[in-house]
Design an enzyme around this catalytic site. Structure first.
Site, mmCIF file in Angstrom:
data_model
loop_
_atom_site.group_PDB
_atom_site.id
_atom_site.type_symbol
_atom_site.label_atom_id
_atom_site.label_comp_id
_atom_site.label_asym_id
_atom_site.label_seq_id
_atom_site.Cartn_x
_atom_site.Cartn_y
_atom_site.Cartn_z
ATOM 1 N N THR A 378 -27.709 -8.717 17.840
ATOM 2 C CA THR A 378 -28.143 -7.466 17.218
ATOM 3 C C THR A 378 -26.964 -6.484 17.093
ATOM 4 O OG1 THR A 378 -30.281 -7.894 18.243
ATOM 5 C CG2 THR A 378 -29.990 -5.709 17.359
ATOM 6 N N GLU A 417 -35.795 -15.193 14.441
ATOM 7 C CA GLU A 417 -36.639 -14.139 15.018
ATOM 8 C C GLU A 417 -37.992 -14.658 15.495
ATOM 9 O OE1 GLU A 417 -35.092 -10.908 15.962
ATOM 10 O OE2 GLU A 417 -34.489 -11.267 13.910
ATOM 11 N N ASP A 420 -39.050 -14.238 18.995
ATOM 12 C CA ASP A 420 -39.526 -12.961 19.540
ATOM 13 C C ASP A 420 -41.049 -12.885 19.570
ATOM 14 O OD1 ASP A 420 -37.145 -11.895 20.301
ATOM 15 O OD2 ASP A 420 -36.910 -10.553 18.594
ATOM 16 N N SER A 450 -37.358 -5.372 20.501
ATOM 17 C CA SER A 450 -36.853 -4.378 21.461
ATOM 18 C C SER A 450 -35.943 -3.356 20.789
ATOM 19 C CB SER A 450 -36.059 -5.078 22.570
ATOM 20 O OG SER A 450 -36.882 -5.944 23.305
ATOM 21 N N GLY A 470 -30.682 -7.530 22.932
ATOM 22 C CA GLY A 470 -31.981 -8.096 23.306
ATOM 23 C C GLY A 470 -32.832 -7.098 24.072
HETATM 24 N N1 GLY Z 1 -34.322 -9.926 18.209
HETATM 25 C C1 GLY Z 1 -34.171 -8.906 19.142
HETATM 26 C C2 GLY Z 1 -35.218 -7.861 19.049
HETATM 27 O O1 GLY Z 1 -35.667 -7.555 17.970
HETATM 28 O O2 GLY Z 1 -35.637 -7.363 20.042
#
Ligand code: GLY
Length: 571
Positions: A378, A417, A420, A450, A470
């Protein structure tokens, strides 16, 4: 292990910032300024910061600059984000005095049923969850760039995407993090011909100092610039994305791409002491968790606690917020989460009452393992322009280099993704966080995130902040807010040492040097497991406009050697 020189840089940076703070008297201007004295951008790569500053010089506003920064990060940080991924953009439109949360989170394709991610023994098929076509959601970032331009920008996409297109075509020097991260994802990435064509174009793996060119990505961005939404989600690019996913055994449909939509949502708002916090609502878990933690922490004067007790109560607040994240939160278009209750002061008072002043509360299952360290996942950037427009944006392809899959001819590295989601209820994902029904996959649903782009406002101070990393994003933003509240300046906030608790595993993770030996011993005596000495993590990029002193300042994370933050004062 921590790389000592990096930590020394962090500590020196805090020390320098502290010194500057003590030497820089605040002007006692009577009237807070109405507009910032210039512009400021903080982003995780200097080329992205420069692209945004150029767009501001060319007459763009903060939203145009955000398109340039976002798309340039997508080109130069494929390890962290990209147009094959998604993101959240928190905007402040100064003209209308309005905050907007732009949700460009990926959505689940219909093929992504919970059963699709189970192995033959009923366990989670981690390979499907984290690698290749099944791990990818329908991308949201291209739609966000088009939406930003159409509703908030001044300049055409051809102008704002030009820096990213040029850098994709001409290339940029590979830096250490990119090369190292490639090494860790190499076996996955080299499964796919489209990915090999980009990263093995010269015959071997990317190395620091080499130039990475992405001509297919340049063409894909050009189509986005010239045709807008249809340039990505329909036509040539869409056809290639569908073919590339299908060739690797995945199942996306043309309708799923063409029907992708960003959502404008009301940001989550709450007060912490004298501050107004404006932050990410679901499908981010970040804002709800921040509200819970900060409301719990309001019960103490943190400045009066010794380091061990301060860390103890913050870790206990973190533990409780992450438990609720796990149980309650998901995509608000699909599940009704009890957000109003979770962010209420009464609820926080109840949680606070369960915190023993000198004793750790054991999480339900003690594992004692360190939470998985997510360092480079990220990316975040913060912008403020001379009219007071602001952007705090966090974008991602999830794990390092996302799914590893580039559909041939697109240059688009797809996200992973889907991990998640709570693909198997109660089974932790790659970040060690779990979920249940609220975050189960379903066609068109957005996976819980997150990412926590945030504004923190008082009559005198206006800040934008966020982080990468993360599940550790949320606690970095929490510590950033506590730092600003304690009087730190932007650079100190970025540099501050970090610790983290996420309910499961039941342990405090701490960067080496973040907690001194006495504090660690005191925490252990309270019953905490402390994983001190972890490698540094995350990346906080923040900007601050101090209306009282009529100054702009920026915080660029010293843990990231390619990050860059800059203030340009109006002439
Ligand atoms: N992929 C990390 C988040 O969106 O939390």
């Amino acid at each position: 292990m921590l790389i000592p020189s990096r930590m020394i840089r962090v500590i020196l940076s805090v020390a320098l910032a502290t010194l500057l703070l003590s030497l820089t008297p605040f002007a006692d201007a009577k009237k807070p300024s109405e507009k910032p004295p210039g512009v400021a951008i903080a982003a995780a790569h200097g080329l992205a910061t420069d692209a945004g500053l150029q767009i501001l010089r060319d007459g763009g506003n903060a939203f145009d600059a955000a398109i340039a920064v976002s798309s340039t990060l997508a080109v130069v940080e494929p390890i962290s984000s990209g147009i094959g991924g998604g993101g959240f953009f928190l905007l402040h439109d100064a003209n209308k005095d309005r905050d907007i949360f732009l949700d460009a989170r990926e959505t689940a394709p219909a093929s992504a049923t919970p059963q699709a991610y189970l192995d033959k023994d009923g366990g989670l098929d981690r390979d499907r969850a984290e690698n290749g076509p099944w791990s990818a959601g329908i991308p949201g970032l291209p739609a966000a760039l088009v939406h930003l331009q159409k509703h908030y920008g001044r300049l055409p996409l051809k102008t704002t995407l030009a820096p990213a297109i040029r850098i994709a075509r001409e290339g940029f020097p590979i830096y250490a993090r990119l090369a190292k991260g490639y090494g860790s994802r190499r076996t996955v990435m080299e499964r796919y011909p489209g990915t090999r064509a980009v990263f093995l174009a010269d015959g071997d793996a990317p190395e620091e100092g080499e130039v990475l060119k992405q001509p297919d990505l340049a063409r894909t961005l050009e189509l986005l610039a010239s045709k807008g939404f249809d340039g990505f989600y329909r036509g040539d690019t869409a056809d290639k994305l569908l073919a590339g996913v299908k060739a690797e055994g995945g199942q996306w449909t043309a309708a799923e791409l063409a029907s992708y939509r960003v959502r404008e949502r009301e940001p989550l708002r709450f007060k912490y002491r004298d501050w107004d916090i404006v932050t990410a609502p679901p499908p981010s878990s970040g804002g709800v968790a921040l509200a819970e933690m900060l409301h719990v922490l309001e019960g103490w004067d943190l400045s009066k606690l010794d380091a061990a007790h301060r860390t103890h109560v913050i870790a206990e607040a973190m533990r409780r917020a992450f438990r609720d994240r796990t149980i309650y939160l998901g995509d608000p278009d699909f599940v009704e989460a009890p957000v109003a209750r979770l962010i209420s002061r009464d609820y926080a008072a109840g949680l606070r009452a369960t915190i023993h002043p000198d004793k750790a509360t054991p999480s339900d299952l003690l594992s004692g393992q360190p939470a998985p360290l997510e360092d480079d996942e990220t990316t975040h950037f913060s912008i403020i322009d001379a009219d007071g427009n602001r952007v705090s944006a966090t974008q991602t392809v999830n794990l390092l280099y996302g799914s590893g899959l580039i559909p041939p001819g697109t240059g688009v590295l797809l996200n992973d993704e889907m991990d998640d989601f709570a693909l198997r209820p109660g089974t932790p994902n790659a970040f060690g966080v779990m979920g249940f029904a609220a975050n189960a996959p379903q066609a068109g649903k957005r996976m819980l995130s997150s990412m926590t782009p945030t504004f923190m406002l008082s009559p005198q101070r206006v800040t934008a902040l966020g982080a990468r990393g993360g599940s550790r994003i949320i606690t970095q933003v929490l510590l950033g807010i506590l730092g600003y509240d304690a009087g730190l300046r932007a650079q100190q906030v970025s540099a501050s040492p970090r610790f983290h608790h996420q309910w499961m595993p039941d342990a405090i993770s701490a960067e080496a040097g973040a907690l001194d030996a006495g504090t660690i011993a005191a925490l252990q005596a309270m019953g905490h497991k402390v994983n001190a000495g972890e490698s540094v993590w995350g990346d906080v990029e923040t900007v601050e406009w101090n209306r009282a002193t009529h100054t702009l300042s920026v915080g660029s994370d010293p843990r990231n050697p390619v990050a860059k933050a800059e203030v340009v004062l109006a002439p």
